[in-house]
Design a protein around this motif. Sequence first.
Motif, PDB file in Angstrom:
ATOM      1  N   PHE A 174      -8.863   7.425   8.412  1.00  0.00           N
ATOM      2  CA  PHE A 174      -8.239   7.011   9.657  1.00  0.00           C
ATOM      3  C   PHE A 174      -6.878   7.651   9.917  1.00  0.00           C
ATOM      4  O   PHE A 174      -6.597   8.092  11.021  1.00  0.00           O
ATOM      5  CB  PHE A 174      -8.088   5.490   9.681  1.00  0.00           C
ATOM      6  CG  PHE A 174      -9.386   4.764   9.518  1.00  0.00           C
ATOM      7  CD1 PHE A 174     -10.342   4.804  10.520  1.00  0.00           C
ATOM      8  CD2 PHE A 174      -9.653   4.042   8.370  1.00  0.00           C
ATOM      9  CE1 PHE A 174     -11.554   4.133  10.386  1.00  0.00           C
ATOM     10  CE2 PHE A 174     -10.854   3.369   8.214  1.00  0.00           C
ATOM     11  CZ  PHE A 174     -11.808   3.415   9.214  1.00  0.00           C
ATOM     12  N   HIS A 175      -6.012   7.671   8.910  1.00  0.00           N
ATOM     13  CA  HIS A 175      -4.680   8.208   9.151  1.00  0.00           C
ATOM     14  C   HIS A 175      -4.042   8.723   7.866  1.00  0.00           C
ATOM     15  O   HIS A 175      -4.464   8.394   6.753  1.00  0.00           O
ATOM     16  CB  HIS A 175      -3.776   7.154   9.791  1.00  0.00           C
ATOM     17  CG  HIS A 175      -3.650   5.879   9.016  1.00  0.00           C
ATOM     18  ND1 HIS A 175      -3.024   5.799   7.791  1.00  0.00           N
ATOM     19  CD2 HIS A 175      -4.061   4.614   9.288  1.00  0.00           C
ATOM     20  CE1 HIS A 175      -3.052   4.552   7.351  1.00  0.00           C
ATOM     21  NE2 HIS A 175      -3.692   3.817   8.233  1.00  0.00           N
ATOM     22  N   LEU A 176      -3.012   9.552   8.051  1.00  0.00           N
ATOM     23  CA  LEU A 176      -2.136   9.972   6.965  1.00  0.00           C
ATOM     24  C   LEU A 176      -0.805   9.250   7.163  1.00  0.00           C
ATOM     25  O   LEU A 176      -0.476   8.818   8.268  1.00  0.00           O
ATOM     26  CB  LEU A 176      -1.923  11.483   7.002  1.00  0.00           C
ATOM     27  CG  LEU A 176      -3.179  12.355   6.949  1.00  0.00           C
ATOM     28  CD1 LEU A 176      -2.813  13.828   7.097  1.00  0.00           C
ATOM     29  CD2 LEU A 176      -3.942  12.114   5.661  1.00  0.00           C
ATOM     30  N   SER A 177      -0.015   9.124   6.098  1.00  0.00           N
ATOM     31  CA  SER A 177       1.245   8.409   6.220  1.00  0.00           C
ATOM     32  C   SER A 177       2.278   8.960   5.247  1.00  0.00           C
ATOM     33  O   SER A 177       1.934   9.541   4.209  1.00  0.00           O
ATOM     34  CB  SER A 177       1.046   6.909   5.964  1.00  0.00           C
ATOM     35  OG  SER A 177       0.504   6.692   4.674  1.00  0.00           O
ATOM     36  N   LYS A 178       3.545   8.778   5.607  1.00  0.00           N
ATOM     37  CA  LYS A 178       4.629   9.172   4.719  1.00  0.00           C
ATOM     38  C   LYS A 178       5.867   8.342   5.032  1.00  0.00           C
ATOM     39  O   LYS A 178       6.029   7.826   6.147  1.00  0.00           O
ATOM     40  CB  LYS A 178       4.951  10.660   4.845  1.00  0.00           C
ATOM     41  CG  LYS A 178       5.391  11.128   6.211  1.00  0.00           C
ATOM     42  CD  LYS A 178       5.661  12.632   6.187  1.00  0.00           C
ATOM     43  CE  LYS A 178       5.942  13.196   7.554  1.00  0.00           C
ATOM     44  NZ  LYS A 178       6.188  14.654   7.529  1.00  0.00           N
ATOM     45  N   ASP A 179       6.743   8.209   4.030  1.00  0.00           N
ATOM     46  CA  ASP A 179       7.936   7.369   4.137  1.00  0.00           C
ATOM     47  C   ASP A 179       9.185   8.212   4.311  1.00  0.00           C
ATOM     48  O   ASP A 179       9.329   9.279   3.689  1.00  0.00           O
ATOM     49  CB  ASP A 179       8.083   6.481   2.898  1.00  0.00           C
ATOM     50  CG  ASP A 179       6.922   5.520   2.725  1.00  0.00           C
ATOM     51  OD1 ASP A 179       6.274   5.192   3.735  1.00  0.00           O
ATOM     52  OD2 ASP A 179       6.670   5.097   1.579  1.00  0.00           O
ATOM     53  N   THR A 234       0.850  -1.184   0.000  1.00  0.00           N
ATOM     54  CA  THR A 234       0.000   0.000   0.000  1.00  0.00           C
ATOM     55  C   THR A 234       0.885   1.233   0.000  1.00  0.00           C
ATOM     56  O   THR A 234       1.809   1.323   0.823  1.00  0.00           O
ATOM     57  CB  THR A 234      -0.910   0.019   1.239  1.00  0.00           C
ATOM     58  OG1 THR A 234      -1.732  -1.152   1.247  1.00  0.00           O
ATOM     59  CG2 THR A 234      -1.788   1.256   1.254  1.00  0.00           C
ATOM     60  N   PRO A 235       0.649   2.183  -0.894  1.00  0.00           N
ATOM     61  CA  PRO A 235       1.477   3.392  -0.916  1.00  0.00           C
ATOM     62  C   PRO A 235       1.165   4.314   0.257  1.00  0.00           C
ATOM     63  O   PRO A 235       0.056   4.278   0.814  1.00  0.00           O
ATOM     64  CB  PRO A 235       1.099   4.052  -2.248  1.00  0.00           C
ATOM     65  CG  PRO A 235      -0.306   3.602  -2.496  1.00  0.00           C
ATOM     66  CD  PRO A 235      -0.366   2.189  -1.966  1.00  0.00           C
ATOM     67  N   ALA A 236       2.129   5.114   0.635  1.00  0.00           N
ATOM     68  CA  ALA A 236       1.901   6.126   1.665  1.00  0.00           C
ATOM     69  C   ALA A 236       1.073   7.260   1.078  1.00  0.00           C
ATOM     70  O   ALA A 236       1.077   7.492  -0.140  1.00  0.00           O
ATOM     71  CB  ALA A 236       3.232   6.651   2.188  1.00  0.00           C
ATOM     72  N   SER A 237       0.363   7.961   1.929  1.00  0.00           N
ATOM     73  CA  SER A 237      -0.436   9.093   1.480  1.00  0.00           C
ATOM     74  C   SER A 237      -0.455  10.165   2.552  1.00  0.00           C
ATOM     75  O   SER A 237      -1.107  10.008   3.585  1.00  0.00           O
ATOM     76  CB  SER A 237      -1.868   8.661   1.148  1.00  0.00           C
ATOM     77  OG  SER A 237      -2.638   9.774   0.752  1.00  0.00           O
ATOM     78  N   SER A 238       0.286  11.247   2.319  1.00  0.00           N
ATOM     79  CA  SER A 238       0.319  12.363   3.267  1.00  0.00           C
ATOM     80  C   SER A 238      -0.643  13.474   2.873  1.00  0.00           C
ATOM     81  O   SER A 238      -0.704  14.513   3.536  1.00  0.00           O
ATOM     82  CB  SER A 238       1.745  12.925   3.359  1.00  0.00           C
ATOM     83  OG  SER A 238       2.185  13.378   2.082  1.00  0.00           O
ATOM     84  N   ASP A 239      -1.392  13.251   1.796  1.00  0.00           N
ATOM     85  CA  ASP A 239      -2.346  14.242   1.301  1.00  0.00           C
ATOM     86  C   ASP A 239      -3.646  14.163   2.102  1.00  0.00           C
ATOM     87  O   ASP A 239      -4.335  13.147   2.068  1.00  0.00           O
ATOM     88  CB  ASP A 239      -2.624  13.985  -0.180  1.00  0.00           C
ATOM     89  CG  ASP A 239      -3.636  14.959  -0.760  1.00  0.00           C
ATOM     90  OD1 ASP A 239      -4.014  15.922  -0.065  1.00  0.00           O
ATOM     91  OD2 ASP A 239      -4.046  14.756  -1.927  1.00  0.00           O
ATOM     92  N   PRO A 240      -4.006  15.239   2.836  1.00  0.00           N
ATOM     93  CA  PRO A 240      -5.251  15.212   3.616  1.00  0.00           C
ATOM     94  C   PRO A 240      -6.496  14.972   2.761  1.00  0.00           C
ATOM     95  O   PRO A 240      -7.527  14.532   3.270  1.00  0.00           O
ATOM     96  CB  PRO A 240      -5.294  16.602   4.257  1.00  0.00           C
ATOM     97  CG  PRO A 240      -3.882  17.072   4.256  1.00  0.00           C
ATOM     98  CD  PRO A 240      -3.270  16.491   3.016  1.00  0.00           C
ATOM     99  N   GLY A 241      -6.385  15.228   1.465  1.00  0.00           N
ATOM    100  CA  GLY A 241      -7.522  15.023   0.593  1.00  0.00           C
ATOM    101  C   GLY A 241      -7.571  13.647  -0.035  1.00  0.00           C
ATOM    102  O   GLY A 241      -8.370  13.397  -0.944  1.00  0.00           O
ATOM    103  N   SER A 242      -6.730  12.739   0.457  1.00  0.00           N
ATOM    104  CA  SER A 242      -6.643  11.407  -0.143  1.00  0.00           C
ATOM    105  C   SER A 242      -7.873  10.558   0.118  1.00  0.00           C
ATOM    106  O   SER A 242      -8.106   9.559  -0.557  1.00  0.00           O
ATOM    107  CB  SER A 242      -5.411  10.678   0.386  1.00  0.00           C
ATOM    108  OG  SER A 242      -5.534  10.453   1.786  1.00  0.00           O
ATOM    109  N   GLY A 243      -8.631  10.900   1.137  1.00  0.00           N
ATOM    110  CA  GLY A 243      -9.847  10.151   1.430  1.00  0.00           C
ATOM    111  C   GLY A 243      -9.706   9.093   2.503  1.00  0.00           C
ATOM    112  O   GLY A 243     -10.688   8.465   2.881  1.00  0.00           O
ATOM    113  N   ASN A 244      -8.490   8.859   3.036  1.00  0.00           N
ATOM    114  CA  ASN A 244      -8.327   7.893   4.122  1.00  0.00           C
ATOM    115  C   ASN A 244      -8.905   8.499   5.400  1.00  0.00           C
ATOM    116  O   ASN A 244      -8.400   9.512   5.891  1.00  0.00           O
ATOM    117  CB  ASN A 244      -6.857   7.548   4.331  1.00  0.00           C
ATOM    118  CG  ASN A 244      -6.659   6.386   5.297  1.00  0.00           C
ATOM    119  OD1 ASN A 244      -7.306   6.311   6.335  1.00  0.00           O
ATOM    120  ND2 ASN A 244      -5.765   5.480   4.956  1.00  0.00           N
TER     121      ASN A 244
END
Length: 329
Positions: free
Chosen positions: A44-49, A32-42
């Motif tokens: 529960f959480h944001l993530s980054k590598d 699963t790719p990381a997603s630090s974009d608040p508009g990504s639709g997740n």
Amino acid sequence: MAADPNIDPYGYMGIAPNEDGSITRLAEKPSTPASSDPGSGNPFHLSKDIPINPSKHTWARIFLPRQAFDSSPLQKLPLFIYFYGGGFVVCRVNSSVFDGLYTTIAAGTPAVVISVGYRRAPEHRLPAAYDDSEEALHWVKSCKDEWLIKYADFSKCFLMGTSAGGNIVYHVGLRAAEYADSFLPLQIKGLILHQPFFGGTKRSGSELRLANDKVLPLCVSDLMWKWSLPVGVDRDHEYSNPVLSLKSGRFDGIKALGWKVLITGCDGDPLVDREMELAKKLEEHGVPVTGKFDEGGYHGCDSHDPSRAAVLTKNLKEFVESAINSSKL
């Protein structure tokens, strides 16, 4: 369709053995790719590598609860340093199988989570994973990432690992307790061994009862130990079977620091008897340990079953609150 592990354990793991004892990885677990974009639709959480040690190709993924990002908490959140499973052989930081656990910890506790990577066996046998994980603790303590600075409370740190990651927490936790001051400002409050991966040459009752389990049969766990342990040793080595090497003074550091230990498992997991045995032995040695062992389930069920994830969330929240409150006394 995935291979039946009892018929084709190599295919089940996406691996082909080579004549020289090495392996060829035919396929990696879904990621699963990381997603630090608040508009990504997740929700529960944001993530980054972030890289840890480029020379070893180790890296980490930071998870931030959405509620923290969206509302800026009045106080910083506990910090979980998480070690993923996979028998030291399969899986990586971004393996999708752990998404449910990242969500459970980050959103359910809530907490900031750093899932750290380590080199895999058999290319890098134990103690490589322990060494890399210890190195990751030193990396975290000096990491200047903005999420950690803004949201994470370094004085409320917990080491948590699933399966092989639980094994890592045990061994790295013992190391960290010996040199706790070297990890400041990280202050570890507890160790969480979630369905930890341990073994031994003499089969336990649950291993015999679940020898042909569809998730983690003996043929698969035996292969993982064969590839992970140092060359020339068997499953009674302390990396695999810590109960045989328990010594009265080994946990003095953990006891002196006031760390709490949580061990979780379920009776549908072939590993459960070893987990219960370790909890009992730690208690006998004066370690403040809590064992949470449920009926049913299977190895890794907390990532797939929402009802199991809810129970894990409750146990984690209670453990974190207990560990933090006891340290204030």
